[in-house]
Design an enzyme around this catalytic site. Structure first.
Site, PDB file in Angstrom:
ATOM      1  N   THR A 237      -5.247  -5.179 -44.022  1.00  0.00           N
ATOM      2  CA  THR A 237      -4.730  -5.694 -45.290  1.00  0.00           C
ATOM      3  C   THR A 237      -3.787  -4.699 -45.965  1.00  0.00           C
ATOM      4  O   THR A 237      -3.431  -4.893 -47.133  1.00  0.00           O
ATOM      5  CB  THR A 237      -5.884  -6.019 -46.245  1.00  0.00           C
ATOM      6  N   GLY A 239      -4.699  -1.571 -46.429  1.00  0.00           N
ATOM      7  CA  GLY A 239      -5.572  -0.651 -47.145  1.00  0.00           C
ATOM      8  C   GLY A 239      -5.326   0.807 -46.825  1.00  0.00           C
ATOM      9  O   GLY A 239      -5.546   1.678 -47.670  1.00  0.00           O
ATOM     10  N   HIS A 290     -15.592   0.644 -42.462  1.00  0.00           N
ATOM     11  CA  HIS A 290     -15.184  -0.583 -43.155  1.00  0.00           C
ATOM     12  C   HIS A 290     -16.400  -1.310 -43.732  1.00  0.00           C
ATOM     13  O   HIS A 290     -16.655  -2.484 -43.430  1.00  0.00           O
ATOM     14  CB  HIS A 290     -14.406  -1.508 -42.213  1.00  0.00           C
ATOM     15  N   GLN A 490       7.829  -2.361 -50.260  1.00  0.00           N
ATOM     16  CA  GLN A 490       7.455  -3.647 -49.677  1.00  0.00           C
ATOM     17  C   GLN A 490       7.994  -3.729 -48.254  1.00  0.00           C
ATOM     18  O   GLN A 490       9.214  -3.734 -48.050  1.00  0.00           O
ATOM     19  CB  GLN A 490       8.002  -4.795 -50.528  1.00  0.00           C
TER      20      GLN A 490
END
Length: 636
Positions: A237, A239, A290, A490
């Site tokens: 994701t 992270g 995780h 981004q």
């Protein structure tokens, strides 16, 4: 050496040398050169005129007969007969090259002449136009009509520079795509740094109704106290990137110490040897690889308190250490403390944060990661104090890893934890019997998991979206009052975006992750509503600050004006003996009240027009006029 008969008939009788001229040689090439020089030296001959060039204004090659295409006639003049051996005795290729060179010189001279005359005419016209304009504006001061040659050159240079700039601008910014040519660049003073990453409109139509408490996220994070940020890291994701931002890109009084070659950083509180961040890059995988919501909520308090108790545990030489735990935990009364221990009640605030991603992109990214050999075998999956059994959580592969797995095989495994991973990791698994699927029906289990994940996500201190990096940065800074050093980037090109799938496979991936699709839609709506709410709140605070500054400046100007006017009328008289000064003060107060009331009413009407239907926090602003007048009186 005699010429051939055909050449003799064409050329006619040879020239007789003049007196004093050198004798005729037997070399035809030298003989022709000597004759040509003699013919050119005679005044008025055609050869001399050819060598001198055409008259001024007449170009070579235009309206003239070619010398190579037509043979010379026998009735040609003496100069023509003298010029003929120059070309007749040359090779055909050399004559063609000479003709081409002459024609090119003619075209180049014509272009240069046209360009020079055109620019001269343009400069002359501009000179007269500018002279007429300046004469009308400046009158007799204008002396453009008497411009000398130097001024004409300067004007021509300016015109050429302007034309060059126009050409360069059209080359750099073709069409209307250039930002410099848009009116928006002049209408807005600065672009919005938090514009939508996909260049779409920042406004959207909300689907869910959230309360003000759900949208307002303002955490009073005390980094010097006992508050702790806990990062729930979901696979694939983004992270890892966000976790690096937390330890390397935040402005802190005591930044994290990150050594070269080590993944973990030391993030201590100012003046303490305690961490304020519980994440992969600060404390490591202390609760398992995780760890999900169920594991973190039961593991983090025990781990943090265990480290704190280990630091507070006294050293007594060879004697076994006495645990410094609360008296109630030791079974004794509250007022009894273990010998050699100092215990204090610690109230910790655990602020959970996480990052979500589009389910289809996340699923494809995890499949590519598994193809490269990732297994996450070190994950504990502890729930209710125990890990799942092999019957409750079977494996999808038999070997050491699942490397090289095709996408169809990855989707066909019914025990694949990649399916609906985000819902499973954000929900409380104890509500559905952990990994035991026989506790309740599948439909009821999915509903409970989805509602639990939504509730936990909504009550988290913060969550971000991978597809909106700048908005994620903005909301984190506003939530925790902590600023990042450099802005987030981004990345629209990832490993998942490089995977080409058809519509059928995409529909199947969405079906396998239908819970994640519903959760992501809910999270995206909440995320964008929070962003809009925080931006509007920021604009309202800035507008209120400008109103207060405007009121203060108005009051200060009026008071200074009337005081200076009263002192100029009678500077030696005391204020108590000058009734006009008191009257001026009363007038000042009335003017301040009228101005402040009118300005506040006008700005309130504008704010209602801009934000219809929203709650206005004007309770404190209603008494702003009275408070301001009181502050002005104190200042006086």
């Amino acid at each position: 050496m005699a010429l051939p008969a055909c050449a003799a008939r064409v050329l006619g009788p040879p020239l007789q040398p003049e007196r004093g001229a050198p004798a005729r040689t037997t070399c035809p090439r030298r003989h022709s050169r000597v004759e040509a020089e003699l013919a050119a030296s005679r005044p008025g001959s055609v050869a001399a005129s050819v060598r001198a060039g055409p008259p001024r204004g007449v170009s070579r090659g235009f309206n003239s007969q070619p010398l190579l295409d037509e043979p010379l006639k026998a009735s040609s003049s003496l100069a023509g007969a003298a010029r003929t051996p120059l070309f007749a005795l040359l090779s055909r290729g050399r004559r063609r090259r000479m003709h081409d060179l002459r024609r090119r010189w003619d075209l180049g001279s014509l272009c240069r002449a046209l360009l020079t005359r055109g620019l001269a005419a343009l400069g002359h016209s501009l000179k007269h136009v500018l002279g007429a304009i300046f004469s009308k504006i400046f009158g007799p001061l204008a002396s453009v009509g008497n411009m000398d040659e130097k001024s004409n050159k300067l004007l021509l240079a300016l015109v050429m520079l302007f034309l060059f700039a126009v050409i360069v601008l059209q080359y750099v910014c073709p069409g209307t795509e250039c930002q410099l040519l848009r009116l928006q660049a002049f209408s807005s003073p600065m672009p919005d740094p938090y514009r939508s990453e996909d260049e779409s409109s920042a406004r959207f139509v909300p689907r869910y109704n959230f309360s003000r408490g759900d949208l307002l996220r303002k955490v009073d994070f005390d980094i010097k106290g006992d508050d702790l940020i806990v990062f729930l890291h979901i696979q694939k994701t983004g992270g890892t990137t966000f976790g690096r931002h937390l330890v390397r890109n935040i402005q802190l009084e005591q930044p994290c110490e990150c050594r070269v070659g080590q993944k973990k950083c030391t993030c201590h509180r100012p003046g303490k040897r305690e961490t304020w961040l519980f994440s992969r890059f600060s404390t490591g995988w202390s609760c398992g690889l995780h760890a999900d919501w169920t594991e973190l909520t039961s593991c983090v308090p025990a781990v943090v308190d265990g480290k704190r108790d280990a630091r507070l545990r006294p050293s007594r030489g060879d004697q076994p250490p006495t645990p410094c735990l609360p008296p109630s935990a030791l079974g004794g009364p509250q007022e009894i403390m273990p010998a050699g221990c100092t215990w204090e009640t610690v109230k910790r605030n655990f602020h959970y944060i996480t990052i979500l991603r589009d389910p289809v992109s996340r699923y494809l990214s995890e499949w590519r990661h598994v193809q490269r050999g990732a297994t996450w075998k070190a994950s504990l999956h502890v729930c209710d104090g125990r890990p799942p059994t092999s019957e409750e959580l079977p494996s999808c592969y038999t070997g050491d890893d699942w490397s090289g797995c095709p996408l169809k095989e990855f989707m066909d495994c019914p025990y694949n934890l990649a399916n609906n991973r985000q819902v499973r990791m954000l929900s409380d698994l104890t509500l559905v019997g952990c990994y035991n699927l026989s506790v309740m029906p599948e439909k009821q289990r999915n509903k409970v998991l989805l509602e639990s994940a939504k509730s936990n996500l909504k009550h988290m201190a913060f969550f971000g979206l991978t597809e909106f990096q700048r908005k994620t940065q903005y909301l984190f800074e506003k939530t925790f009052n902590m600023n990042f050093i450099s802005p987030f980037t981004q990345y629209n090109t990832t490993r998942a975006s490089s995977v080409e799938i058809n519509e059928e496979i995409q529909k199947r991936i969405e079906g396998l992750n239908f819970l994640d699709m519903e959760l992501y839609s809910y999270a995206k709506d909440l995320f964008l509503q929070r962003y809009q709410f925080m931006r509007q709140k920021e604009h309202q605070e800035a507008r209120q600050k400008r109103q207060e500054q405007r009121k203060f400046l108005k009051g200060r100007f009026l008071q200074t004006h009337f005081q200076s006017q009263g002192q100029s009328q009678n500077p030696s008289q005391n204020p108590s003996q000058n009734p006009n000064l008191n009257a001026n003060q009363n007038v000042t107060q009335n003017l301040i009240q009228n101005l402040t009331q009118n300005s506040s009413q006008k700005e309130n009407r504008e704010s209602r027009k801009q934000n219809p239907g929203q709650e206005q926090s004007d309770g404190s602003a209603s008494n702003g006029t009275n408070d301001y007048i009181g502050s002005v009186e104190k200042w006086r």
